[in-house]
Design a protein around this motif. Structure first.
Motif, mmCIF file in Angstrom:
data_model
loop_
_atom_site.group_PDB
_atom_site.id
_atom_site.type_symbol
_atom_site.label_atom_id
_atom_site.label_comp_id
_atom_site.label_asym_id
_atom_site.label_seq_id
_atom_site.Cartn_x
_atom_site.Cartn_y
_atom_site.Cartn_z
ATOM 1 N N UNK A 400 72.149 88.445 -0.543
ATOM 2 C CA UNK A 400 73.453 88.999 -0.922
ATOM 3 C C UNK A 400 74.325 89.253 0.314
ATOM 4 N N UNK A 401 73.698 89.736 1.381
ATOM 5 C CA UNK A 401 74.485 90.110 2.564
ATOM 6 C C UNK A 401 74.941 88.919 3.388
ATOM 7 N N UNK A 402 74.117 87.879 3.446
ATOM 8 C CA UNK A 402 74.421 86.788 4.376
ATOM 9 C C UNK A 402 74.688 85.444 3.726
ATOM 10 N N UNK A 403 73.991 85.134 2.638
ATOM 11 C CA UNK A 403 74.058 83.753 2.152
ATOM 12 C C UNK A 403 75.021 83.556 0.989
ATOM 13 N N UNK A 404 75.178 84.573 0.143
ATOM 14 C CA UNK A 404 75.987 84.357 -1.068
ATOM 15 C C UNK A 404 77.472 84.434 -0.758
ATOM 16 N N UNK A 405 78.276 83.947 -1.720
ATOM 17 C CA UNK A 405 79.729 84.002 -1.533
ATOM 18 C C UNK A 405 80.206 85.452 -1.543
#
Ligand code: PHE
Length: 451
Positions: A400-405
């Motif tokens: 959630x913090x780094x990979x998702x939009x």
């Protein structure tokens, strides 16, 4: 999926999710952990873990689940756009299946103790009560059958569906649980010398805080909030688009913490009042408490009798709302991914968990049934609470913090900018990008002796 269930009301959402969180973790695990780790100082560390790691972790699972509206494996894969992330969902499903296996054994013990309280079999001196527990839990047949019975009760609620099964059961059981808890707390804190127990819970002694205390507080916070198992993700997939995620996560964490604290207030004042030290470990509520109830209420034995029945009934209800959530995670997965009918999907899970439960139960009486030097039951508890749950929560926060939009994450957090909670979004993002993954990583490294 067109036929996916949904929770029907806001209160249903909070009670069902709090029902998952509130369980044996609060009433069985929290008191013995607090007793073994020095009382109030442990509780403060635990509270810190809930605020800085637990609530952001819950929010992340809510965001993945509510956005994707599907079972955990598909939710993780679709949220990230990469199939490999689906493995995190699968890890969660695996974790909750293992937990359901050993948890049902303890829940089965609670059923036995409920029956034994009603028939007055728990009366006797401390040696008798110790012997009662050892001979019952070490028996190869009865505890396994009770564990399976508990899984079956869970099964029949889960197959009724999200709204008619899970939400209905939670709306009935949660208020009942709260009332029972309050009745026992009042009886306990009004005993002579109860203040020593209250002090133990509320007056911190920081010299007791060690790295072990941190580790255990973290494991306890994750276990108690049902975090890192994809359970919150699965429940959030039944939330409405209008549910305020921050508000719900905070309410659930608060309810969970308060119930754990009340469980402490129910046990410690009574224990200290009769001069019993609360550091006996997992058997605290099965060996120490029956004695405590008898001695504490010796001035009016009928009160001790009623309190003991209420207490074990409380445990059974609390355990049930949690086993329902663990069961639902796998059921939703098999139903949606293998396209099995919901009842068939539930049977797959019931059979797998029953096998785990039988082996865990046997390992209590047969210390040679071990994995990595621990009886199977203790190994499952350690593996899930201290390795798999933190790992699941860490990977979710990285996703959630780094990979998702970031647009999607923000939209879910702020309900498309309509919620007042949007002022907390930067703080949430900071926790989820740095504080959660880095602290869990350090803790896991410490656990494996790397640092
Ligand atoms: N949170 C539950 C308890 O405190 C246990 C649980 C763990 C439930 C993981 C679901 C998933 O008892």
């Amino acid at each position: 999926m067109k036929d996916r269930g949904h929770f029907g009301s806001k209160i249903g959402i909070v009670l069902a999710t709090a029902g998952s969180a509130v369980g044996l973790g609060n009433i069985w695990r929290f008191p013995y952990m607090t007793g073994q780790n020095g009382g109030a100082a442990f509780i403060l560390v635990y509270l810190g873990c809930i605020l800085f790691l637990g609530i952001p972790g819950m929010l992340s699972e809510f965001i993945v689940g509510r956005h994707s509206q599907s079972n955990a494996a598909r939710a993780y894969a679709s949220f990230s756009g990469g199939k490999a992330w689906g493995l995190v969902g699968i890890l969660g499903i695996l974790t909750s299946t293992i937990i359901l296996g050993f948890y049902s054994v303890v829940a089965g013990w609670c059923l036995q103790y409920l029956g034994a309280s009603v028939t007055g079999q728990l009366k006797g001196d401390p040696t008798y009560v110790l012997h009662y527990f050892q001979s019952f839990s070490g028996n190869p047949v009865k505890p396994a059958i009770l564990g399976i019975a508990f899984i079956l009760i869970t099964h029949f609620i889960v197959v009724r569906g999200v709204r008619n099964g899970i939400e209905r059961a939670s709306k009935l059981l949660m208020p009942l649980l709260f009332i029972l808890l309050l009745v026992i707390v009042v009886a306990s804190v009004t005993l002579p010398d109860a203040s020593k127990g209250i002090e133990f819970l509320l007056k911190p002694d920081f010299s007791k805080v060690t790295t072990k205390v941190f580790l255990e507080a973290l494991g306890q916070a994750f276990f108690s909030l049902s975090l890192g198992t994809a359970c919150l993700c699965t429940y959030a997939s039944y939330f409405s688009r209008h549910t305020h995620l921050l508000q719900s996560a905070s309410q659930i964490a608060l309810i969970d913490f308060l119930i754990a604290l009340l469980a402490g207030l129910m046990i410690f004042p009574a224990a200290f009042s009769v001069g019993v030290q609360p550091d006996s470990g997992p058997s605290l509520i099965f060996i120490t408490l029956p004695n405590v109830f008898q001695q504490a209420f010796s001035f009016m034995p009928i009160l001790g009798y009623v309190i003991s029945i209420l207490f074990y009934a409380l445990l059974v209800f609390a355990a049930l709302t949690s086993t329902i959530s663990m069961h639902e995670i796998g059921t939703a997965f098999f139903h949606e991914e293998l396209k099995l009918r919901r009842s068939r999907a539930a049977w797959v899970l019931t059979v797998v968990c029953s096998v785990i439960a039988v082996f865990c139960s046997l390992s209590v009486g047969k210390p040679d049934l071990q994995l990595f030097g621990k009886p199977l039951m203790d190994f499952c508890d350690f593996l899930t609470a201290q390795v798999m749950l933190p790992a699941g929560a860490m990977l979710t926060s990285i996703l959630v913090g780094w990979c998702a939009s970031k647009t999607i994450v923000r939209e879910e957090f702020t309900n498309n900018e309509t919620s007042r909670s949007k002022v907390f979004y930067p703080a949430y993002l900071f926790c989820v990008r740095y504080i959660v993954p880095v602290s869990i990583f350090l803790i896991l490294m410490h656990e494996f002796g790397v640092i």
